[in-house]
Enzyme design. Structure first.
Site, PDB file in Angstrom:
ATOM      1  CD  GLU A  74     -18.346  -2.660  -1.503  1.00  0.00           C
ATOM      2  OE1 GLU A  74     -19.343  -3.200  -0.981  1.00  0.00           O
ATOM      3  OE2 GLU A  74     -18.429  -1.954  -2.525  1.00  0.00           O
ATOM      4  CB  SER A 116      24.179   3.283 -50.977  1.00  0.00           C
ATOM      5  OG  SER A 116      24.128   3.931 -52.227  1.00  0.00           O
TER       6      SER A 116
END
Length: 684
Positions: free
Chosen positions: A76, A336
């Site tokens: 780029e 329980s």
């Protein structure tokens, strides 16, 4: 003045006026990022889209492979490190080609100019727009420097659709962070921003491949990669679809976002790898259990109180299983699963010991309540240890009647658990078998309290720099009683094909087979698991031991390491039933009822009073004094205990005890009928 000089001066004045006409550079919108939720190792758990629906994840140059950055700049902007934002050579070349050919042949945009276009997006393509980009590029470099400009490019570059920025693209197309990309993957992500919609690999794979290969050719020609690496990279296929973004710990992430919305990075205490493993486990087991069932798992570090994993459902996006509901926070009946805390309270108060004999026979309590065991059978006379390991119902209710349901619920609440009672009624004996509501989170916290010797930790969900022990709400039991329960539960029979004696655990099944629970712990962690339907519908055959316990043991295996038993306190009494003081050897349910009509004054400690500070002069060297013990009422003989250890026994209501040192002490007395009373004093 020459004509050239005059024209140059006019151009400079025009440029100066143009720059002055521009508004100040505003990076507010460009700085917006997706909120990301990270685990304890900064691994990504879940990102959130920005308010406008874009995926723009935070990323810095330091988090990207340097060779990919080299590939980007060579492709780029070769002179990125040297120019001030504008590359004069590239600009003049582009202008000459435009004049010579009458069209744009090559662009002169630098990375800084591309960032300027992304920061201030404009649709027009004109010389004035290009000039604006050039001015903004110089301003960006002066304000942010090269690294800051590159950070903005990596965050804003378009990759097709709502995907913006290198990190979002890397996750969307390859499912990996940008620090771990191959050359082929890096090249594709370098090429896409030039034409993100035309080169999207999920729509135009051939165009994406050609663009990728061109980047590879340039990278090879300029020495970023070698010929063999370029050739191998070209043979890699391009992705044909986008991958979903990570969504680990979806419920925990949403809760963190709601609690701290403005933050861009939310760091949790979760372990991402453990979280992913347990989410897969929950989904697998829920699918095997049947349609519409969900599962939840919570893992707590016992030392720090940090939540290491939070699986709220069997699948966040599974609408059939109502996956959006966080079942770690849902109030359900525990069955329980609360029995161990009844035993802990009985041990703490001197009512029982793990080797105390209890009766497991048909019985009726309060004239109307007649509990039965899960298998409808009875064991006869058993030790408290065996009764809890087998989860027998009658002994648990018997002990709760002696402890007091209101006192039991008050203890749970004092430890920080939110307890929901039916229609806000007073606690009754059915709470022993699940006649109340509690969340999986609170249940896990209570069990973590047992692992810590009683103190229940506040949960820590957000990561901080320190790793201090968790703050505490209150104690669910005293250290000796907590260890008694932990030692008992470590001997509970494990589910089929699971190793025995490695973790302390308890299961629970709510009335009507609506909820299956299993909670286990060792010295390191506490893990809680739940299975059921989020809508509360009954599931025939849904039992904690069969549905939740295997998940618990599998979760411990996935956590890893060798389980560590809870350390035994120095004052714990390890003996047989025969070695216990007579009042502790056998609790008889009928004895208090036989004596109820007799003129017997309730047993109460007259001295020392509860909460007293008693100065026995222990601070002076060589001085050893005895503390007088006095009781009122009760049925002799009386047994006196200090911190659950017997210190005196006899027919008289007066006795004495010689402390070994200063500090707090719980003094208890028990009579022949099983009645007891306790006080806590401070000896000085």
């Amino acid at each position: 003045m020459t004509l050239a000089a005059s024209l140059s001066l006019i151009a400079l004045l025009a440029l100066w006026r143009f720059v002055g006409s521009l508004p100040p550079l505003d990076l507010t919108q460009a700085s917006l990022r997706s909120v990301v939720v990270l685990d304890r190792q900064d691994r990504l758990l879940r990102p959130f889209a920005t308010p406008d629906g874009r995926w723009r994840l935070p990323l810095s140059v330091s988090q990207v492979d340097p060779r990919m950055l080299a590939m980007l700049t060579e492709y780029e902007d070769r002179r990125f490190a040297r120019h001030p934002g504008i590359d004069p050579a590239a600009t003049l070349r582009a202008a000459w080609q435009w004049l010579a050919h009458g069209r744009i042949v090559s662009g002169g945009s630098t990375l800084s100019m591309q960032v300027a276009r992304l920061v201030e997006p404009r649709s027009e393509r004109s010389l004035l727009a290009k000039l604006r980009q050039m001015v903004r590029a110089v301003q960006l470099e002066r304000r942010l420097g090269k690294a800051g400009v590159l950070d903005l490019y990596l965050a804003l570059a378009p990759y097709g659709g709502p995907v913006e920025g290198l990190r979002a693209a890397s996750l969307a197309y390859f499912g990996r962070e940008p620090a771990r990309l191959s050359f082929a993957e890096s090249a594709l992500l370098v090429a896409l921003p030039q034409a993100p919609e035309a080169r999207r690999p999920d729509r135009f794979p051939e165009a994406a491949r050609r663009a990728r290969d061109r980047v590879l050719d340039i990278a090879e020609a300029r020495g970023v990669i070698g010929p063999a690496e370029a050739e191998a990279a070209k043979r890699e296929p391009v992705p044909s679809s986008r991958k979903p973004f990570p969504m680990l710990a979806a419920h925990a992430a949403e809760a963190a976002l709601a609690a701290d919305g403005p933050a861009r990075v939310l760091r949790l205490t979760l372990d991402g790898r453990l979280q992913a493993s347990l989410e897969a486990l929950a989904a697998e087991r829920a699918a095997a259990a049947g349609p519409d069932l969900s599962a939840a798992i919570l893992v707590i570090d016992n030392r720090t109180g940090e939540v290491l994993a939070q699986v709220g459902s069997a699948g966040y996006l599974d609408a059939g299983r109502r996956g959006a509901i966080d079942m770690t926070a849902a109030v359900r009946s525990p069955g329980s699963a609360l029995k161990p805390f009844i035993y802990a309270l009985a041990f703490e108060g001197g009512l029982a010991h793990p080797e105390t004999l209890l009766d497991d026979r048909p019985a009726r309590f309060s004239a109307t309540y007649a509990p039965e065991n899960f298998d409808l059978s009875y064991q006869g006379t058993v030790t408290a240890r065996r009764a809890l390991q087998l989860s027998l119902n009658v002994p648990a209710v018997d002990l709760l009647e002696a402890v007091g349901p209101a006192r039991f619920v008050a203890r749970l609440r004092a430890a920080g658990a939110s307890i929901a009672l039916p229609r806000d009624t007073a606690p009754g004996l059915p709470v022993a078998l699940g006649g109340l509501g509690i969340t999986l989170t609170d249940l896990a916290r209570l069990y973590a309290g047992l692992a810590r010797g009683g103190p229940v930790p506040d949960l820590v969900r957000r990561r901080s720099a320190s790793s201090e022990p968790a703050p505490e709400r209150g104690a669910v039991a005293e250290p000796v009683a907590a260890w008694y329960v932990a030692d008992i539960l470590r001997g509970a029979p494990p589910p089929e094909n699971a190793p025995a004696g490695r973790i302390a655990f308890k299961t629970g099944t709510s009335f009507g087979y609506r909820d299956a629970w299993a909670v286990g712990f060792d010295r390191r962690v506490t893990i809680a698991a739940w299975v059921g339907r989020p809508d509360g519908a009954a599931v025939p055959g849904l039992v904690g031991r069969l549905a939740a316990a295997p998940i618990l043991f599998d979760a411990f295996a996935r956590y890893g390491g060798e389980p560590e038993p809870v350390a035994r306190p120095r004052d714990a009494l390890v003996t047989t039933t025969a070695g216990l003081p007579p009042p502790l050897r056998h609790i008889r349910r009928d004895l208090p009822k036989t004596l109820a009509g007799a003129l017997v004054q309730p047993l109460k400690i007259a001295y020392p009073p509860d909460g007293a500070r008693i100065d026995l002069g222990l601070a002076e060297p060589g001085l050893s004094a005895r503390l007088a013990l006095k009781a009122l009422g009760g049925v002799p003989p009386l047994t006196w205990m200090v911190d659950s250890l017997p210190v005196a026994q006899g027919p008289r209501r007066q006795s004495a005890w010689r402390p070994e040192g200063a500090g707090f002490a719980r003094i208890s007395v028990m009579d022949a009928a099983g009645a007891s009373d306790s006080v806590v004093v401070r000896i000085e």
